[in-house]
Each structure stands twice: as structure tokens, then as C-alpha cells.
Design a protein around this motif. Structure first.
Motif, PDB file in Angstrom:
ATOM      1  N   PRO A  31     -21.286  70.365  49.812  1.00  0.00           N
ATOM      2  CA  PRO A  31     -20.512  71.196  50.749  1.00  0.00           C
ATOM      3  C   PRO A  31     -19.217  70.465  51.105  1.00  0.00           C
ATOM      4  N   PHE A  32     -18.156  70.748  50.358  1.00  0.00           N
ATOM      5  CA  PHE A  32     -16.959  69.926  50.463  1.00  0.00           C
ATOM      6  C   PHE A  32     -16.270  70.020  51.824  1.00  0.00           C
ATOM      7  N   GLU A  33     -16.597  71.062  52.591  1.00  0.00           N
ATOM      8  CA  GLU A  33     -15.965  71.150  53.899  1.00  0.00           C
ATOM      9  C   GLU A  33     -16.750  70.405  54.966  1.00  0.00           C
ATOM     10  N   ASP A  34     -17.984  69.973  54.655  1.00  0.00           N
ATOM     11  CA  ASP A  34     -18.830  69.298  55.640  1.00  0.00           C
ATOM     12  C   ASP A  34     -18.713  67.794  55.488  1.00  0.00           C
ATOM     13  N   GLY A  35     -18.974  67.099  56.587  1.00  0.00           N
ATOM     14  CA  GLY A  35     -18.986  65.648  56.552  1.00  0.00           C
ATOM     15  C   GLY A  35     -20.250  65.134  55.892  1.00  0.00           C
ATOM     16  N   LEU A  36     -20.131  63.972  55.229  1.00  0.00           N
ATOM     17  CA  LEU A  36     -21.305  63.349  54.641  1.00  0.00           C
ATOM     18  C   LEU A  36     -21.999  62.501  55.696  1.00  0.00           C
ATOM     19  N   ALA A  37     -23.283  62.251  55.489  1.00  0.00           N
ATOM     20  CA  ALA A  37     -24.034  61.431  56.431  1.00  0.00           C
ATOM     21  C   ALA A  37     -23.352  60.074  56.588  1.00  0.00           C
ATOM     22  N   GLU A  38     -23.516  59.484  57.751  1.00  0.00           N
ATOM     23  CA  GLU A  38     -22.758  58.290  58.124  1.00  0.00           C
ATOM     24  C   GLU A  38     -22.912  57.159  57.116  1.00  0.00           C
ATOM     25  N   HIS A  39     -24.129  56.969  56.603  1.00  0.00           N
ATOM     26  CA  HIS A  39     -24.381  55.829  55.726  1.00  0.00           C
ATOM     27  C   HIS A  39     -24.456  56.219  54.250  1.00  0.00           C
ATOM     28  N   THR A  40     -23.951  57.404  53.893  1.00  0.00           N
ATOM     29  CA  THR A  40     -24.041  57.843  52.500  1.00  0.00           C
ATOM     30  C   THR A  40     -23.125  57.020  51.601  1.00  0.00           C
ATOM     31  N   VAL A  41     -21.877  56.844  51.979  1.00  0.00           N
ATOM     32  CA  VAL A  41     -20.931  56.033  51.213  1.00  0.00           C
ATOM     33  C   VAL A  41     -21.012  54.616  51.763  1.00  0.00           C
ATOM     34  N   ILE A  42     -21.559  53.700  50.963  1.00  0.00           N
ATOM     35  CA  ILE A  42     -21.845  52.362  51.483  1.00  0.00           C
ATOM     36  C   ILE A  42     -20.819  51.319  51.051  1.00  0.00           C
ATOM     37  N   ALA A  62     -19.099  53.965  46.355  1.00  0.00           N
ATOM     38  CA  ALA A  62     -20.519  53.842  46.008  1.00  0.00           C
ATOM     39  C   ALA A  62     -21.310  54.726  46.958  1.00  0.00           C
ATOM     40  N   VAL A  63     -22.103  55.625  46.397  1.00  0.00           N
ATOM     41  CA  VAL A  63     -22.846  56.623  47.168  1.00  0.00           C
ATOM     42  C   VAL A  63     -24.341  56.313  47.065  1.00  0.00           C
ATOM     43  N   GLN A  64     -24.983  56.179  48.227  1.00  0.00           N
ATOM     44  CA  GLN A  64     -26.432  55.995  48.265  1.00  0.00           C
ATOM     45  C   GLN A  64     -27.003  57.244  48.917  1.00  0.00           C
ATOM     46  N   GLY A  65     -27.031  58.330  48.115  1.00  0.00           N
ATOM     47  CA  GLY A  65     -27.400  59.628  48.654  1.00  0.00           C
ATOM     48  C   GLY A  65     -28.797  60.076  48.305  1.00  0.00           C
TER      49      GLY A  65
END
Length: 288
Positions: free
Chosen positions: A25-36, A128-131
């Protein structure tokens, strides 16, 4: 820890979706710790008053910036697919890693892949994404800030595997068994079927094969035409996308045919490499 090098792409959207395991969902924010982890710093971006994290669109823009600034940059083989996507997966029995451990792993893999060079201020944008549980995805733009294309090591997969083994040791993770060293062998000459299989495999190669280069150009043209004004743009772009899909199908058919030929050829016979005997030592002469 199993590393994998994915097919390069023109945009970071598909790699981001793959990293999260769902359409982004490109308009939504990613979870705080997703991009590490990421490079370079994000001082040029500011969050709105109501934002608590970057949106996926902002991360995608961060990755695409060098491409927008240097739209004609290409590799030595004239490949314009600048988005590199690597991922590593833990063994199912491994423990959960902390955010710091994932970040350390990301930086080590980035250095191994040549996209992070200490002291290089004109390097590649990467994140780096830890999703997903037990998985880390590293997405980078191979176009450097100075407009040059960052070359990849020819033995990239081997380097990543070797670094994964070192990370396993350092973080005390499950070690994958290493195949025992086999004695050197002299391989017999390949059969005709094996030769034809090698030719077809080269044609179907996803990274350097000629069909892959043609498909990349068709996909790039479709992407550009779709953005052009006028009613013919979307229809033409759609036809080009179908052409690219048919080319991909041809690559898969060639690869399957090569596999059939290799199986028909059977295992290549090999003989042990016998050490060359040392020349005889001449007997010492007795003094006269």
C-alpha cells in the motif's frame, strides 16, 4: 542462512512487495521497524505533522532518485534494469534475530555485494527490509550518485554464500552442511546433447542471455510509452507487455528443453586425476 539473487527490475515496487509478502500500500506508512538499514541518510526528507513513518512510496522514491537524475545510465552490457534485489532466509530452527543483528547482517551483505563501500560518498542508494519472519531483503539501485553504474562481482553468488557462512558462525546460527571436497577429476568430452543443452541454456539465461536483453528493452519501452500522453499509449504498452511475456515463455521453454537434453546425455563420465610421477633421481656416481 540461504542467500538468493533475484532478477533485476526497472523499479523497486515489485521487490518491495516481495519483501513484505503482499502488495504494497504505497500511500500507507510501513511499520516502524520494517526498514532496518539504509544508505544514504534521509536528511532531505521530512515527515508531515501527522506522519509517524515513511510510506512505501517515499522509500521507493528514495531508491529511484539516482535513476531519475541519470535516466540514461546503463550497465556495460547496456542493461537498464538498475534495481538489485537480494534476500536471505534463516534456517527454520534458528532463533529470532534482534534488530541490531539484522542491521549488521544487512551491512555485511551490502558490502559483499559491492553496493556499500566504506568511505564512498557517491555510492548506491539501498535499503534493507525485515518484513517477513526469518527473512531479510536488500534492495539497491546500481546507479551511483555520480551517475556511474556500480558493477557486480562476477562471483556474486559465491561471495554471498561465503559471507552467509561467516554470519552463521558469528551469530551462532544453524550451519548448513558443506559438501566434502572431491578429488580433482578429468572430465570426458561432452556429448552432442550436452553441447546443445549448453547453447540453449545460454540463450535462456535470465541475466546475460540475448533474449533477456530483448525482453528488458521491450519492458522498458512499454513502461515509457505508458506514461506518454494520448489514447494510443496504454494500448501499445499493453501489447508490448504481452510480447515481453511471450519472450519470457520462450526462455522457459528453452530452459526446459535444455534440461531434457542434459538428462538424455546422462552424467558426464570422469576419471580420477592421477598425480604426475616425479622423474627418477639419477644414481650417485662413485668417485674414481
Amino acid at each position: 542462512m540461504i542467500p538468493r539473487v533475484n532478477e533485476r527490475t526497472h523499479t523497486p515496487h515489485d521487490p518491495l512487495s516481495e519483501a513484505l509478502g503482499r502488495p504494497v500500500p504505497f500511500e500507507d506508512g510501513l511499520a516502524e521497524h520494517t526498514v532496518i538499514a539504509y544508505w544514504p541518510g534521509l536528511d532531505s526528507y521530512t515527515l508531515d505533522d501527522e506522519q509517524t513513518s515513511w510510506t512505501a512510496a517515499q522509500w521507493a522514491q528514495h531508491l529511484e532518485e539516482p535513476l531519475l537524475e541519470h535516466p540514461f545510465a546503463a550497465s556495460a552490457k547496456d542493461d537498464r534494469r538498475a534495481i538489485l534485489h537480494l534476500d536471505v532466509r534463516l534456517h527454520p530452527k534458528d532463533r529470532d534475530l534482534s534488530r541490531a543483528e539484522w542491521a549488521e547482517t544487512a551491512h555485511r551483505l551490502a558490502r559483499t555485494a559491492g553496493i556499500e563501500i566504506p568511505g564512498d560518498t557517491n555510492g548506491c542508494h539501498w535499503i534493507a527490509v525485515q518484513g517477513r519472519p526469518g527473512r531479510l531483503d536488500l534492495i539497491a539501485n546500481l546507479i551511483r550518485l555520480d551517475g556511474a553504474w556500480q558493477p557486480q562481482p562476477t562471483d556474486l553468488v559465491k561471495r554471498l554464500v561465503d559471507e552467509a557462512r561467516r554470519i552463521e558462525h558469528d551469530l551462532r546460527l544453524t550451519r548448513l552442511p558443506v559438501a566434502p571436497q572431491q578429488p580433482a577429476t578429468v572430465r570426458a568430452a561432452p556429448t552432442a546433447a550436452a553441447h546443445f543443452a549448453a547453447v540453449l541454456t545460454q540463450l535462456a539465461d535470465e541475466q546475460d542471455g540475448p533474449l533477456a536483453a530483448v525482453r528488458a528493452l521491450v519492458e522498458h519501452t512499454a513502461h515509457r510509452i505508458a506514461r506518454q500522453p494520448g489514447t494510443q499509449g496504454p494500448g501499445t504498452a499493453h501489447r508490448l507487455e504481452w510480447i515481453a511475456r511471450r519472450l519470457h515463455g520462450i526462455q522457459q521453454d528453452l530452459d526446459a528443453t535444455a534440461t531434457t537434453l542434459r538428462q538424455a546425455a546422462g552424467p558426464t563420465a570422469s576419471l580420477p586425476l592421477m598425480p604426475t610421477p616425479s622423474p627418477p633421481v639419477p644414481a650417485a656416481r662413485s668417485p674414481r
